[in-house]
Design an enzyme around this catalytic site. Sequence first.
Site, PDB file in Angstrom:
ATOM      1  N   LYS A 293       0.809  -1.266  -0.143  1.00  0.00           N
ATOM      2  CA  LYS A 293      -0.073   0.010  -0.008  1.00  0.00           C
ATOM      3  C   LYS A 293       0.773   1.338  -0.034  1.00  0.00           C
ATOM      4  O   LYS A 293       0.234   2.320  -0.332  1.00  0.00           O
ATOM      5  CB  LYS A 293      -0.908  -0.005   1.309  1.00  0.00           C
ATOM      6  CG  LYS A 293      -2.021  -0.978   0.906  1.00  0.00           C
ATOM      7  CD  LYS A 293      -3.122  -0.617   1.869  1.00  0.00           C
ATOM      8  CE  LYS A 293      -4.444  -1.696   1.641  1.00  0.00           C
ATOM      9  NZ  LYS A 293      -5.535  -1.405   2.439  1.00  0.00           N
TER      10      LYS A 293
ATOM     11  N   LYS B 272      -4.273  -9.678  -5.548  1.00  0.00           N
ATOM     12  CA  LYS B 272      -5.607 -10.065  -5.170  1.00  0.00           C
ATOM     13  C   LYS B 272      -6.571  -9.127  -5.425  1.00  0.00           C
ATOM     14  O   LYS B 272      -6.406  -7.831  -5.744  1.00  0.00           O
ATOM     15  CB  LYS B 272      -5.412 -10.211  -3.581  1.00  0.00           C
ATOM     16  CG  LYS B 272      -5.729  -9.029  -2.700  1.00  0.00           C
ATOM     17  CD  LYS B 272      -5.609  -9.347  -1.514  1.00  0.00           C
ATOM     18  CE  LYS B 272      -6.026  -7.950  -0.672  1.00  0.00           C
ATOM     19  NZ  LYS B 272      -7.266  -7.790   0.083  1.00  0.00           N
TER      20      LYS B 272
ATOM     21  N   LYS C 215     -11.042  -4.132  -2.884  1.00  0.00           N
ATOM     22  CA  LYS C 215     -12.199  -3.191  -3.299  1.00  0.00           C
ATOM     23  C   LYS C 215     -11.659  -1.871  -3.555  1.00  0.00           C
ATOM     24  O   LYS C 215     -12.406  -0.961  -3.999  1.00  0.00           O
ATOM     25  CB  LYS C 215     -13.256  -3.160  -2.044  1.00  0.00           C
ATOM     26  CG  LYS C 215     -12.609  -2.771  -0.806  1.00  0.00           C
ATOM     27  CD  LYS C 215     -13.447  -2.641   0.324  1.00  0.00           C
ATOM     28  CE  LYS C 215     -13.351  -3.534   1.516  1.00  0.00           C
ATOM     29  NZ  LYS C 215     -12.367  -3.012   2.655  1.00  0.00           N
TER      30      LYS C 215
END
Length: 328
Positions: free
Chosen positions: A111, A192, A195
Site C-alpha cells: 500500500k 488479489k 475493493k
Amino acid sequence: MPRVLSGIQPSGQLTLGNYIGAMQNFVKLQETHECFFMVVDLHAITVPQEPAALREQTESVASLFVAAGIDPTKASIFAQSHVSAHAELGWLLTTLTYIGELERMTQFKDKSAGKDSVGAGLFVYPALMAADILLYNADLIPVGDDQKQHLELTRDLAQRFNSRYGDYFTIPDPYIPKVGARIMSLDDASKKMSKSNPNPGSYIALLDPPDVIRKKLSRATTDSGREVKYNPAEKPEVSNLMSIYAHCAGVTLSEIETRYEGQGYGAFKKDLAEHVVATLEPLQHKYAEIRSSGAIHDILKQGADEVSEKANRTLRDVKERMGFLLPG
Ligand code: ATP
Ligand code: LTN
C-alpha cells in the site's frame, strides 16, 4: 463458548473476495461461537477517505453483514470507532511493537509502494488490529490469506505482553478457507481482488447488478488455452474463476473439471456468471430492505452496547498490569 472476531474496512464497495474469503465464514461460525464482527472504520482512515463516503460505506458494510446472513441476535455487529477502547489499546500495543516487525508487513509494503507520503497510521495499522482481537480475547479469526501475517504479529504481541506482564491474553488462531482464501483480480491474476483497486472491472462488487456481473466475468482475463483445469501455477486466471465457481455453485473443483471437459471457456464463464448472480441476488434484495428500513443504526448501537463492557474491562486490566495509575 469459543470466541470469533473479525473486521472489514469500509474503504469501498465490498467484493466477492471479501465474501468468499471472510464473510461466508462469519455466517457459518455464528452458529457455534460467540461472535464479534466489526466495521473497522479506524483502519479505513489509514488511507485518505472522503468524510461523506466513509459514513456511507460504514453503513453499507454493516448492512451487508446483515444481508449476507449475520444475525444480530446471534453475533455482535458494531463499528470499531463506537468502542473507544480499540483506539486506546491500539496505542498501548503500538508501544510493544518493533519498527522492524512493521517494516516486514507485506500489506504495508504494497500500500505504500510508489507513494511520496505515507501516513504513519498505515504503518502502525497491525497494532490496532491486534488490539481489536485481544480486547475480547478472541480464539478464532476468520480472514482471507492476506491477513495471515498480521495475525502472526498479533500472536507475537500477545505472547510478548504475557511474558512481560503475566499471562493474560489468549493466543488467537487464524481461520482461513481452504479454497478461496485469495480470490484474484479479474484483470490480473497476480494481484488479489481488492475493493480499493481503481479499475472496477478488476472485481465483482457484492452490489453489482446482474448485467454488470455478466459483463465483468465475460471480460475476465483467461489464458489462450481451452481446458478448464485447476492449476494455479500454470493457469492462474482459470483457476481463480474456478474457485469462485466452486463457492457460488457449492461444487468441488474436480466436479467443475468434469462438467466442462472438452467444452472450452465460453460455456464455463457463462455458467459461472449465472452462479454468481444467483448467489448475490438474495443478498442484494435483503440489503435494499435493510437500507430502506434504517434499522442498521439500532443494530450498530446494540452491538456496541453488547461489547463495550468486555472491552473496557480488558483495557482496565491491561493498564493495571502495565503500571498505569487507575483513576478513582
Ligand atoms: P482494501 O483493498 O481496502 O485493502 P480489501 O478488499 O483487501 O480492502 P479488507 O477490508 O482489507 O478488504 O478485508 C476484509 C476481509 O476480506 C479480510 O479478512 C481479507 O483477508 C478478506 N479478503 C479481502 N480480499 C480478499 C480476496 N481477494 N480473497 C479472499 N479474501 C479477501
Ligand atoms: N486488517 C484487516 C481488517 C481488520 C481485522 C481486524 C480482521 C481489522 N481488525 C481484526 C480480523 C480481526 C484487513 O485489512 N482486512
